[in-house]
Design an enzyme around this catalytic site. Sequence first.
Site, PDB file in Angstrom:
ATOM      1  N   HIS A 151      10.897   5.462  -6.663  1.00 12.19           N
ATOM      2  CA  HIS A 151      10.441   5.083  -5.319  1.00 12.19           C
ATOM      3  C   HIS A 151       8.947   5.249  -5.087  1.00 12.19           C
ATOM      4  O   HIS A 151       8.490   5.089  -3.948  1.00 12.19           O
ATOM      5  CB  HIS A 151      11.174   5.899  -4.250  1.00 12.19           C
ATOM      6  N   LYS A 167       5.587   5.197  10.655  1.00 14.32           N
ATOM      7  CA  LYS A 167       5.950   5.591   9.292  1.00 14.32           C
ATOM      8  C   LYS A 167       5.378   6.976   9.057  1.00 14.32           C
ATOM      9  O   LYS A 167       4.626   7.484   9.890  1.00 14.32           O
ATOM     10  CB  LYS A 167       5.365   4.604   8.269  1.00 14.32           C
ATOM     11  N   ARG A 168       5.732   7.627   7.922  1.00 16.15           N
ATOM     12  CA  ARG A 168       5.094   8.892   7.599  1.00 16.15           C
ATOM     13  C   ARG A 168       3.578   8.723   7.581  1.00 16.15           C
ATOM     14  O   ARG A 168       3.061   7.657   7.233  1.00 16.15           O
ATOM     15  CB  ARG A 168       5.591   9.405   6.237  1.00 16.15           C
ATOM     16  N   LYS A 193      -1.125   4.931   3.301  1.00 13.86           N
ATOM     17  CA  LYS A 193      -0.584   3.990   4.277  1.00 13.86           C
ATOM     18  C   LYS A 193      -1.674   3.532   5.263  1.00 13.86           C
ATOM     19  O   LYS A 193      -1.489   2.588   6.006  1.00 13.86           O
ATOM     20  CB  LYS A 193       0.583   4.606   5.041  1.00 13.86           C
ATOM     21  N   THR A 234      10.309  -0.301   4.278  1.00  9.36           N
ATOM     22  CA  THR A 234      11.535  -0.840   4.872  1.00  9.36           C
ATOM     23  C   THR A 234      11.331  -0.981   6.382  1.00  9.36           C
ATOM     24  O   THR A 234      11.992  -1.814   7.009  1.00  9.36           O
ATOM     25  CB  THR A 234      12.752   0.073   4.591  1.00  9.36           C
ATOM     26  N   LYS A 269      12.524  -3.891   9.197  1.00  5.51           N
ATOM     27  CA  LYS A 269      13.144  -3.657  10.508  1.00  5.51           C
ATOM     28  C   LYS A 269      12.329  -4.332  11.606  1.00  5.51           C
ATOM     29  O   LYS A 269      12.891  -4.927  12.542  1.00  5.51           O
ATOM     30  CB  LYS A 269      13.231  -2.149  10.781  1.00  5.51           C
TER      31      LYS A 269
HETATM   32  C1  26V Z   1       4.565   8.984  -1.614  1.00  8.37           C
HETATM   33  C2  26V Z   1       3.373   9.581  -1.977  1.00  8.37           C
HETATM   34  C3  26V Z   1       2.109   8.919  -1.680  1.00  8.37           C
HETATM   35  C4  26V Z   1       0.904   9.775  -1.708  1.00  8.37           C
HETATM   36  C5  26V Z   1       0.887  10.748  -2.812  1.00  8.37           C
HETATM   37  C6  26V Z   1       2.151  11.478  -3.015  1.00  8.37           C
HETATM   38  C7  26V Z   1       3.391  10.774  -2.613  1.00  8.37           C
HETATM   39  C8  26V Z   1       4.603  11.349  -2.855  1.00  8.37           C
HETATM   40  C9  26V Z   1       5.773  10.756  -2.505  1.00  8.37           C
HETATM   41  C10 26V Z   1       5.767   9.588  -1.876  1.00  8.37           C
HETATM   42  C11 26V Z   1       7.047   8.919  -1.477  1.00  8.37           C
HETATM   43  C12 26V Z   1       8.291   9.710  -1.738  1.00  8.37           C
HETATM   44  C13 26V Z   1       9.471   8.875  -1.947  1.00  8.37           C
HETATM   45  C14 26V Z   1       9.660   7.834  -0.893  1.00  8.37           C
HETATM   46  O1  26V Z   1      10.075   8.097   0.223  1.00  8.37           O
HETATM   47  N1  26V Z   1       9.350   6.610  -1.252  1.00  8.37           N
HETATM   48  C15 26V Z   1       9.538   5.494  -0.365  1.00  8.37           C
HETATM   49  O2  26V Z   1      10.785   4.911  -0.696  1.00  8.37           O
HETATM   50  C16 26V Z   1      11.095   3.831   0.149  1.00  8.37           C
HETATM   51  C17 26V Z   1      12.480   3.371  -0.217  1.00  8.37           C
HETATM   52  O3  26V Z   1      12.477   2.833  -1.496  1.00  8.37           O
HETATM   53  C18 26V Z   1      10.056   2.737  -0.001  1.00  8.37           C
HETATM   54  O4  26V Z   1      10.355   1.704   0.896  1.00  8.37           O
HETATM   55  C19 26V Z   1       8.665   3.289   0.278  1.00  8.37           C
HETATM   56  O5  26V Z   1       7.690   2.304   0.017  1.00  8.37           O
HETATM   57  C20 26V Z   1       8.416   4.510  -0.561  1.00  8.37           C
HETATM   58  O6  26V Z   1       7.192   5.129  -0.208  1.00  8.37           O
END
Ligand code: 26V
Length: 810
Positions: free
Chosen positions: A354, A545-546, A551, A653, A657
């Site tokens: 992800h 979003k987060r 982002k 996602t 929505k």
């Molecule tokens: C994002 C980042 C970005 C900055 C650096 C560290 C870091 C660590 C974790 C994450 C995301 C964690 C996993 C997550 O929630 N991913 C999300 O999964 C969604 C479902 O597949 C997807 O739509 C999102 O784009 C994705 O960020």
Amino acid sequence: MNASASPLATTSSEQINAHLLHTVGVDPNRASPNELMQATAQVARAQLSKRWVATQAKERQQKARRVVYLSMEFLMGRTLSNALAALNLTDGAAQGLAEHAQKLEDIANLEPDAALGNGGLGRLAACFLDSMATLGLPSWGYGIRYEYGMFAQEIQDGCQVEYPDSWLKDGTPWEFPRADITYTVRFGGWVTHENEKAVWQSTGEVAAKAYDMVVPGHGTDKVSTLRLWKAVAPDHIDLGAFNSGDYARAASAKNEYENISWVLYPNDSTPAGRELRLKQEYFFVAASMQDLIQRHLDEHPSLHNLDEHVAIHLNDTHPAIGVAELMRILCDEHNFTWPQAWAICTKTFSYTNHTLMPEALETWPVSLMQHVLPRHLEIIFRINKEFLDHAARFLPGDHEFLKRLSLIDETGERRVRMAHLSVVGSHHINGVSALHSELLVRTIFSDFATIWPDRFTNMTNGVTPRRWLAQANPGLSALLDDTLGTGWRLDLGQLKRLEALQDNAAFAEKFRAIKRANKVRLANYIEKTTGITVSPDSLFDVQVKRIHEYKRQLLNVLHVITRYQAILADPHAPWVPRTVIFAGKAASSYQSAKSIIRLIHDVGLTINNDPRIGDKLKLVFIPNYGVSVAEIIMPGADLSEQISTAGTEASGTGNMKLALNGALTIGTDDGANIEIRQNVGDDNIFIFGLKTPEVRALKVAGYHPLNYYNNDPALKAVLDAIANGQFSPDELGRYRGLTDPLIWGGDHYMLLADYASYVATQTLVDELYRKPDQWCQRAIRNVAGMGAFSSDRTIAAYARDIWSIEPEHT
Ligand code: 26V
């Protein structure tokens, strides 16, 4: 109202009253709204229970091939409205509640969210369960029954403050505690080897108790099960202390075990890296594996055909230890040879990645794994050895290749790479959008793709139309029902038929009235939660979003300030009134993200209280973003901000929505935005900024943000205003920590490079919004094009191409 209704009552109204009396234990004539919510939930619960029993009986009898979806997170939100809709009980419940002078909507809003997840990954798991049930796919979700879910966010003086989310404090009507289903999960100790046999001498153990949530399918009686594990001290643990009267020691011993399922790690920025987190991961995986193995052995004589009857899916690397656990069970407990066990394993597991962010990839220090899971570490070493022997044949003599592939990162402190374990142990690995899946095999998994090109595939994300359209947007749903019939709920592709109506003035009129009503509802919510009055006639520009640097909420703020300064410079120009709406949580330890939240508030205070601005521009931050807040925001949005640096957002996602609810997207060529563009058409979306190859090329050529700052007066004015304290007069340097890294620190996410293109594109947005008919036509085109983004389509593809399971309906 009949207060003496019996348990055999038939109408929903009678059943609500019966449950008030018999289950909730109150006088139906004096029931509070909360008690009415409890009783209404019980009406649904009874039906869910029946459907669960019938589904299980059928799947047992058919010895069905099942999918097991292992996920640390399930962001379920509220259950009542969804359950009533799936059970065809909505109208009956509404009538029953009307007899108590209550509206179903108000009663449903009393339920706390089950917020057992951080963001996109957790909500995706919840949408997937809805689709698995709806497609009649024999399926189990497994996770942790966190006592505390995602923290509640409050804003104090513009700053995020976190509060514990005690969603279980009043109990929940939705769980079925399975007192008989308990497994022991072991930790620690050492391994002995006797006659080629490994024996794990563990030193700690905890009990995992099952709590089920029944996930109803829509348009079917089938359900899916979400089985969540609670950690409980084993019975014998505290007996000694209790007997000797040392209650404090008994309590602390108990806590040490039970803290495993205490709280969700509220971080999607950096992996947690803590012993407790590793224990959480192993805890729920070990309990789930025991459960699925027991189910298999109830139906089959041995584990030799396990892979034929279960597909285990890893939602990111968090459950990756399951690969080693299955090897341990097969080899150590069931006497399989290593090759036999490995063959079963790699035919059983599949894995979704992800995120591409290298800093987000999970690794565990070898020393910690040795301490917590010594036998699993041995197994991982053996998997690694056999894998590297195999890999060496592909590029003989290339030691760098093997180092990059190794399950063990040997640079610095040795660490286990959980993504590598997941790839090696899985028959399929997928990304979550076309671009993301392509980037996976070009970047972080390129060496693996050399060895196993066919393992890698794409499964573009989707969202459930039941929650994100039918439930969240009753106005638009009613219009769709009148126009298309009700079939779109189960076959979202039917939305395509709206294209024929894009020039139909009567339809457009209704569509606009619905958007307007949803904006009024959102405006009221904003007033209630922030005290800020916004005009539903302004363009609602939404980024929810987060909060993450990648982002680029900060890029959005740069545009807001640009607009503010431009309005001040030319107050009589025909400005399109805008309300810029943010919502989202920052990980508690992520200082820059928290600083962005504070900046949004500071800028909002300035703009919203500047009498020269009026309704031309408002900036609001809605606190405590979560599933239920999203259900209010999505239908009320005109513009959807999806502005991550190209190549960084795996899918998104929220983008789906929002577009599904008729918002136009302003976004970069990133994640699923690209596929949304392909589906809604280039003319109905605003794409700006550098594309992924351009981002890469600019970084290679040398990116110098200072040049953009020096050469673009508008950009310079905005950054200077923030940096010099125009929005923080009481602390002039408050935002140097945000602006300096942009100008001097390399601007990692290239905000300055995309700024001009973004601002110019926002001007195009204004131009279109000035023509309400055209805007509306394009909004309709957006809804019409979103049929492909149902999670039903996604799950049907997983079932067919990865899990090899026949859905009952497709
Ligand atoms: C994002 C980042 C970005 C900055 C650096 C560290 C870091 C660590 C974790 C994450 C995301 C964690 C996993 C997550 O929630 N991913 C999300 O999964 C969604 C479902 O597949 C997807 O739509 C999102 O784009 C994705 O960020």
